[in-house]
Design an enzyme around this catalytic site. Structure first.
Site, PDB file in Angstrom:
ATOM      1  N   HIS A  24       0.839  -1.205   0.000  1.00 40.78           N
ATOM      2  CA  HIS A  24       0.000   0.000   0.000  1.00 40.78           C
ATOM      3  C   HIS A  24       0.874   1.256   0.000  1.00 40.78           C
ATOM      4  CE1 HIS A  24      -2.977  -2.667   2.396  1.00 40.78           C
ATOM      5  NE2 HIS A  24      -3.515  -2.502   1.203  1.00 40.78           N
ATOM      6  N   LYS A  81     -17.349  -6.223   7.546  1.00 39.14           N
ATOM      7  CA  LYS A  81     -16.066  -6.859   7.833  1.00 39.14           C
ATOM      8  C   LYS A  81     -15.717  -6.713   9.313  1.00 39.14           C
ATOM      9  CE  LYS A  81     -13.690  -6.535   3.365  1.00 39.14           C
ATOM     10  NZ  LYS A  81     -12.514  -6.011   2.674  1.00 39.14           N
ATOM     11  N   ARG A  92      -2.020  -6.266  -8.076  1.00 40.69           N
ATOM     12  CA  ARG A  92      -0.917  -7.181  -7.800  1.00 40.69           C
ATOM     13  C   ARG A  92      -0.806  -8.261  -8.868  1.00 40.69           C
ATOM     14  NH1 ARG A  92      -3.078  -7.918  -1.891  1.00 40.69           N
ATOM     15  NH2 ARG A  92      -4.873  -7.372  -3.137  1.00 40.69           N
ATOM     16  N   SER A 107      -2.784  -7.614   3.294  1.00 40.70           N
ATOM     17  CA  SER A 107      -3.043  -7.425   4.729  1.00 40.70           C
ATOM     18  C   SER A 107      -3.437  -8.757   5.362  1.00 40.70           C
ATOM     19  CB  SER A 107      -4.165  -6.411   4.937  1.00 40.70           C
ATOM     20  OG  SER A 107      -3.817  -5.170   4.395  1.00 40.70           O
TER      21      SER A 107
HETATM   22  P1  ADP Z   1      -9.766  -3.668  -0.104  1.00 39.26           P
HETATM   23  O1  ADP Z   1     -10.338  -4.377   1.099  1.00 39.26           O
HETATM   24  O2  ADP Z   1     -10.572  -2.536  -0.615  1.00 39.26           O
HETATM   25  O3  ADP Z   1      -9.225  -4.600  -1.186  1.00 39.26           O
HETATM   26  P2  ADP Z   1      -7.062  -3.321   0.724  1.00 39.26           P
HETATM   27  O4  ADP Z   1      -6.616  -2.495   1.865  1.00 39.26           O
HETATM   28  O5  ADP Z   1      -6.852  -4.790   0.850  1.00 39.26           O
HETATM   29  O6  ADP Z   1      -8.537  -2.908   0.501  1.00 39.26           O
HETATM   30  O7  ADP Z   1      -6.362  -2.817  -0.619  1.00 39.26           O
HETATM   31  C1  ADP Z   1      -6.547  -1.520  -1.108  1.00 39.26           C
HETATM   32  C2  ADP Z   1      -5.953  -1.419  -2.495  1.00 39.26           C
HETATM   33  O8  ADP Z   1      -4.549  -1.655  -2.439  1.00 39.26           O
HETATM   34  C3  ADP Z   1      -6.494  -2.426  -3.507  1.00 39.26           C
HETATM   35  O9  ADP Z   1      -6.560  -1.785  -4.759  1.00 39.26           O
HETATM   36  C4  ADP Z   1      -5.443  -3.508  -3.540  1.00 39.26           C
HETATM   37  O10 ADP Z   1      -5.431  -4.192  -4.785  1.00 39.26           O
HETATM   38  C5  ADP Z   1      -4.192  -2.672  -3.350  1.00 39.26           C
HETATM   39  N1  ADP Z   1      -3.089  -3.452  -2.800  1.00 39.26           N
HETATM   40  C6  ADP Z   1      -3.094  -4.253  -1.714  1.00 39.26           C
HETATM   41  N2  ADP Z   1      -1.895  -4.828  -1.510  1.00 39.26           N
HETATM   42  C7  ADP Z   1      -1.078  -4.368  -2.514  1.00 39.26           C
HETATM   43  C8  ADP Z   1       0.291  -4.606  -2.910  1.00 39.26           C
HETATM   44  N3  ADP Z   1       1.048  -5.456  -2.224  1.00 39.26           N
HETATM   45  N4  ADP Z   1       0.767  -3.951  -4.002  1.00 39.26           N
HETATM   46  C9  ADP Z   1      -0.024  -3.102  -4.696  1.00 39.26           C
HETATM   47  N5  ADP Z   1      -1.325  -2.857  -4.401  1.00 39.26           N
HETATM   48  C10 ADP Z   1      -1.845  -3.476  -3.327  1.00 39.26           C
END
Ligand code: ADP
Length: 173
Positions: A17, A41, A90, A129
Site C-alpha cells: 500500500h 467486515k 498485484r 493485509s
Molecule cells: P480492499 O479491502 O478494498 O481490497 P485493501 O486495503 O486490501 O482494501 O487494498 C486496497 C488497495 O490496495 C487495492 O486496490 C489492492 O489491490 C491494493 N493493494 C493491496 N496490496 C497491494 C500490494 N502489495 N501492491 C499493490 N497494491 C496493493
C-alpha cells in the site's frame, strides 16, 4: 489542483500500500487515503487505529491526507469534489475484481469518477493485509511486510512478543 482518493481497508497498511501511496502522491497534488468503514467486515484494527497507523506511516508525505468514509465511494468522492480513485494491482486475480468495481463506479457516477491503477512493485506483489495477519498470528516474521511500529501493533493484537534478546525471535506470551 489535481486530487485523488486511494480507498481501501488498510487492515493494516503494508509496504505494498505504502508503495502505491508514495507513487500516487508524486503524480497528484493531493492524495486522500481513505479507509472504508465496512460494517460487514470484522477488522483486526478499529477505524480509529487504522487512521492513526496510516497518519504515522505517511507522516513524511506532506500532500497525503488520511480520512475515512462509509457508504458508496462515488458519494464520498463527490462530497470531496474528487474525480479520480487510485487502486493497486498485484496479479491477474486482482484485475477481474478491480475492473468490475472501476466500471461500476464509472457508470454509477455518470462518468464522474474514474479509476487509475498502479501495478505493484515486484518486491511487494505477494503482499496482502490478510497474509500479514495470518503470518503474525502464528508468530511468523512480518518485518519485510509492514513498518516496524505496525509489526509491533499486529503482534500485540495476537498476544505475541518479539524476543529481541535472541535476535528478533518471536514467542507466544
Ligand atoms: P480492499 O479491502 O478494498 O481490497 P485493501 O486495503 O486490501 O482494501 O487494498 C486496497 C488497495 O490496495 C487495492 O486496490 C489492492 O489491490 C491494493 N493493494 C493491496 N496490496 C497491494 C500490494 N502489495 N501492491 C499493490 N497494491 C496493493
Amino acid at each position: 489542483m489535481k486530487r485523488a482518493i486511494y480507498p481501501g481497508s488498510f487492515d493494516p497498511v503494508t509496504y505494498g500500500h505504502l508503495d502505491v501511496i508514495r507513487r500516487a502522491a508524486s503524480v497528484f497534488d493531493e492524495l486522500i487515503v481513505s479507509i472504508l468503514n465496512n460494517k460487514e467486515k470484522k477488522p483486526l484494527f478499529s477505524l480509529e487505529e487504522r487512521v492513526k497507523i496510516l497518519e504515522r506511516a505517511t507522516a513524511d508525505l506532506p500532500n497525503v491526507k488520511v480520512d475515512s468514509f462509509s457508504g458508496l465511494l462515488i458519494d464520498y468522492a463527490a462530497s470531496q469534489d474528487i474525480h479520480v480513485a487510485i487502486r493497486g494491482l498485484r496479479a491477474i486475480t486482482d484485475f477481474e475484481y478491480e475492473l468490475q468495481i472501476a466500471q461500476t463506479n464509472r457508470v454509477l457516477s455518470k462518468e464522474d469518477l474514474d479509476t487509475m491503477f498502479f501495478t505493484t512493485s515486484l518486491e511487494y506483489s505477494y503482499l496482502s493485509s490478510s497474509s500479514v495477519k495470518e503470518i503474525a498470528s502464528f508468530g511468523g516474521d512480518i518485518s519485510k511486510c509492514v513498518p516496524d511500529f505496525v509489526a509491533d501493533m499486529v503482534y500485540d493484537k495476537f498476544g505475541i512478543v518479539r524476543d529481541t534478546a535472541s535476535s528478533g525471535r518471536i514467542t507466544n506470551e
